[in-house]
Design a protein around this motif. Structure first.
Motif, PDB file in Angstrom:
ATOM      1  N   LEU A 101       2.256   1.960  14.636  1.00 42.44           N
ATOM      2  CA  LEU A 101       1.022   2.672  14.323  1.00 42.44           C
ATOM      3  C   LEU A 101       1.233   3.830  13.344  1.00 42.44           C
ATOM      4  CD1 LEU A 101      -0.600   2.837  17.883  1.00 42.44           C
ATOM      5  CD2 LEU A 101      -0.950   1.135  16.109  1.00 42.44           C
TER       6      LEU A 101
ATOM      7  N   TYR B  72       1.948   3.733  10.327  1.00 42.90           N
ATOM      8  CA  TYR B  72       1.263   3.405   9.059  1.00 42.90           C
ATOM      9  C   TYR B  72      -0.229   3.760   9.165  1.00 42.90           C
ATOM     10  CZ  TYR B  72       5.486   0.776   7.941  1.00 42.90           C
ATOM     11  OH  TYR B  72       6.789   0.425   7.695  1.00 42.90           O
ATOM     12  N   PHE B  73      -0.794   3.505  10.352  1.00 42.08           N
ATOM     13  CA  PHE B  73      -2.208   3.818  10.577  1.00 42.08           C
ATOM     14  C   PHE B  73      -2.433   5.333  10.571  1.00 42.08           C
ATOM     15  CE2 PHE B  73      -5.447   5.157  13.649  1.00 42.08           C
ATOM     16  CZ  PHE B  73      -6.578   4.614  13.058  1.00 42.08           C
TER      17      PHE B  73
ATOM     18  N   LYS C  76      -4.814   7.603   8.276  1.00 39.62           N
ATOM     19  CA  LYS C  76      -5.833   8.453   8.912  1.00 39.62           C
ATOM     20  C   LYS C  76      -5.743   9.884   8.397  1.00 39.62           C
ATOM     21  CE  LYS C  76      -7.210  10.049  13.531  1.00 39.62           C
ATOM     22  NZ  LYS C  76      -6.666  11.392  13.479  1.00 39.62           N
TER      23      LYS C  76
ATOM     24  N   VAL D   7     -10.944   5.329   6.713  1.00 38.60           N
ATOM     25  CA  VAL D   7      -9.642   4.683   6.930  1.00 38.60           C
ATOM     26  C   VAL D   7      -9.776   3.196   6.598  1.00 38.60           C
ATOM     27  CG1 VAL D   7      -7.845   4.132   8.630  1.00 38.60           C
ATOM     28  CG2 VAL D   7      -9.016   6.328   8.745  1.00 38.60           C
TER      29      VAL D   7
ATOM     30  N   LEU E 113      -4.580  -2.748   7.170  1.00 37.68           N
ATOM     31  CA  LEU E 113      -3.351  -2.131   6.646  1.00 37.68           C
ATOM     32  C   LEU E 113      -2.191  -3.111   6.827  1.00 37.68           C
ATOM     33  CD1 LEU E 113      -3.793   1.386   8.302  1.00 37.68           C
ATOM     34  CD2 LEU E 113      -4.073   0.889   5.872  1.00 37.68           C
TER      35      LEU E 113
ATOM     36  N   THR F 215       1.835  -3.786   7.078  1.00 34.48           N
ATOM     37  CA  THR F 215       3.140  -3.178   7.329  1.00 34.48           C
ATOM     38  C   THR F 215       4.182  -4.276   7.088  1.00 34.48           C
ATOM     39  OG1 THR F 215       3.435  -3.771   9.659  1.00 34.48           O
ATOM     40  CG2 THR F 215       1.979  -1.905   9.208  1.00 34.48           C
TER      41      THR F 215
ATOM     42  N   LEU G 204      -2.428  -4.359  10.555  1.00 38.04           N
ATOM     43  CA  LEU G 204      -3.185  -3.501  11.461  1.00 38.04           C
ATOM     44  C   LEU G 204      -4.652  -3.563  11.031  1.00 38.04           C
ATOM     45  CD1 LEU G 204      -0.844  -0.345  11.453  1.00 38.04           C
ATOM     46  CD2 LEU G 204      -0.708  -2.377  12.918  1.00 38.04           C
TER      47      LEU G 204
ATOM     48  N   SER H 148      -8.566  -2.453  12.032  1.00 43.32           N
ATOM     49  CA  SER H 148      -9.238  -1.492  12.913  1.00 43.32           C
ATOM     50  C   SER H 148     -10.707  -1.319  12.574  1.00 43.32           C
ATOM     51  CB  SER H 148      -8.542  -0.130  12.831  1.00 43.32           C
ATOM     52  OG  SER H 148      -8.696   0.407  11.525  1.00 43.32           O
TER      53      SER H 148
ATOM     54  N   PHE I   1     -10.982   4.694  17.502  1.00 41.04           N
ATOM     55  CA  PHE I   1     -10.461   3.610  16.655  1.00 41.04           C
ATOM     56  C   PHE I   1     -10.023   2.464  17.573  1.00 41.04           C
ATOM     57  CE2 PHE I   1      -9.753   7.315  13.918  1.00 41.04           C
ATOM     58  CZ  PHE I   1     -10.268   6.862  12.717  1.00 41.04           C
TER      59      PHE I   1
ATOM     60  N   LEU J 201      -7.911  -0.688  17.376  1.00 40.68           N
ATOM     61  CA  LEU J 201      -6.930  -1.201  16.418  1.00 40.68           C
ATOM     62  C   LEU J 201      -6.202  -2.418  16.987  1.00 40.68           C
ATOM     63  CD1 LEU J 201      -4.640   0.818  14.135  1.00 40.68           C
ATOM     64  CD2 LEU J 201      -3.626  -0.972  15.509  1.00 40.68           C
TER      65      LEU J 201
END
Length: 426
Positions: free
Chosen positions: A37, A39-40, A44, A53, A57, A59, A64, A66, A73, A75
């Motif tokens: 998370l 990366y999230f 954010k 956001v 995403l 990785t 991810l 969301s 959130f 996710l």
């Protein structure tokens, strides 16, 4: 019922609040470490608003995906490529189910009902694939919480999980349970439209579109077959239906034919993207200026009705994110009240109802930090409003017919127009 895709699906689900605390996690295959998370959280931190956001995403080993609902959130962690909208739709179904079960979808409510939340997630996803996502089916398997049931379960060690497999799960109408009975038979439809618009300094429309949704509350005995027709269905683009709607009938006749779920559900969402069909309900005359010399500026905003179809504009509110150099404001409002938050530098003018005879005006001076350079650009105005009993696109329900049952139901349609992302540049 949501469809299936080949390959792995949702691996894990995390619920994260605005502070970045993970207050719930659920894993369907193996446990995914929270480090994924990072990366999230990075995305954010960079976002100005939570809504900004990025929904998807990438990785090195996961995706991810969301959504942001009710200051939470939702996710999902995915290990292989899947259609992102499929996952986003599922996450919205999860949030809708919590809303339906608990009356609201908030961090406190979810924490208070953790056992039921985990039971619901267990039924909604099977080994990472969506299984039961219809509220009617879930309510037959997992009974919604009541104070009495919570007390009994605490004393006896019981559970909210039902003993029987839901009747709808085995039928070709999985969204409706069998043997529904009501003393009062009624069907209500809410047509809710949100205007997303950008107006330039002169009031010309730069961009405008309407996001519409028809919410239904149907409480009818037996197995009714409904047909809903519109006066002007051709203006709708990009329609999306509840699985109960017969799509072929819509394609050929532009009517909605369906056996409805029992209770509350979203019948359809739609889009009106043709700019000339979007009526802008208000006009804004504004002048915000900062002087080259001296530490001050001027603000003058007036709002009036434009295309309201004879209805009153309510809940009118103007939000202005000021430049960081603005220390304070000295303003006078002819209607409503205003606040200026010194920490966030946000001016909020709450007008309320718009009176066409006496237009609301806000004007006065702005104090700017001494020695600070003149702000490079003027702030935009964000408008919030609501108009009851009108769909701004002009969409109107023509009639609702029922087949398959002999009784006469009570029927009602309500229209509401709201501002979505409505911005006026200065």
């Amino acid at each position: 019922m949501l469809g299936f895709f080949v390959g792995e699906m949702i691996h894990s689900l995390f619920l994260i609040n605005l502070s970045g605390d993970i207050f719930l996690e659920k894993h369907w295959k193996s446990v995914v470490g929270r480090s994924v998370l990072d990366y999230f959280f990075e995305a954010k931190e960079k976002a100005v608003n939570p809504e900004d956001v990025a929904p998807v995403l990438q990785t090195p080993h996961h995706y991810l995906i969301s959504i942001y609902r009710g200051k939470i959130f939702f996710l999902a962690v995915i290990q292989t490529e899947v259609p992102p909208l499929f996952v986003i739709e599922f996450l919205h179904r999860v949030a809708d189910t919590f809303q339906d079960y608990f009356g609201e979808c908030s961090e406190n409510v979810i924490k208070d009902n953790l056992v039921i939340v985990y039971e619901l997630l267990e039924e909604m996803l099977d080994n990472g694939f969506p299984l039961a996502t219809e509220s009617n089916v879930l309510k037959e398997m997992i009974r919604p919480p009541t104070i009495l049931r919570s007390v009994v379960n605490t004393l006896t060690g019981g559970t909210n999980v039902g003993d029987m497999l839901p009747t709808g799960q085995l039928s070709n109408i999985p969204w409706r349970r069998a043997g529904v009975k009501y003393t009062n038979n009624e069907a209500y439809f809410d047509v809710i439209e949100e205007i997303d618009a950008i107006l330039d300094k002169s009031g010309t429309t730069v961009f405008a579109e309407i996001q519409g949704v028809i919410e239904a509350c149907v409480k009818l005995t037996g197995m009714p077959d409904l047909t809903l027709s519109f006066m002007n269905p051709r203006l709708l683009d990009d329609v999306s239906f509840h699985p109960c709607v017969r799509f072929k009938r819509w394609e050929s006749e532009r009517v909605l034919s369906f056996i409805p779920p029992d209770g509350n559900f979203t019948l359809m969402t739609y889009h009106v993207s043709s700019q000339n069909l979007v009526a802008i309900p208000i006009y804004v005359k504004q002048n915000i200026s900062f002087f080259e010399t001296g530490s001050c500026g001027r603000l003058d905003i007036t709002i009036g009705p434009k295309q309201t179809m004879g209805k009153t504009v309510e809940g009118l509110m103007v939000t202005v994110p000021m430049p960081k150099a603005v220390l304070s404001v000295n303003l006078t409002a002819s209607q409503g009240n205003f606040t200026y938050d010194l920490a966030t530098k946000v001016l909020v003018w709450d007008i309320g109802k718009l009176n066409p005879q006496k237009l609301p005006n806000l004007k006065g001076s702005l104090s700017v930090q001494a020695g600070a350079p003149k702000p490079e650009e003027n702030p935009a105005l964000n408008i919030n409003l609501k108009i009851q009993q009108v769909a701004i696109s002009g969409l109107k329900v023509n009639r609702l017919d029922m087949y398959g049952e002999k009784y006469k139901p009570f029927k009602g349609v309500k229209y509401v127009t709201k501002a979505g992302k409505f911005q006026v540049r200065t």
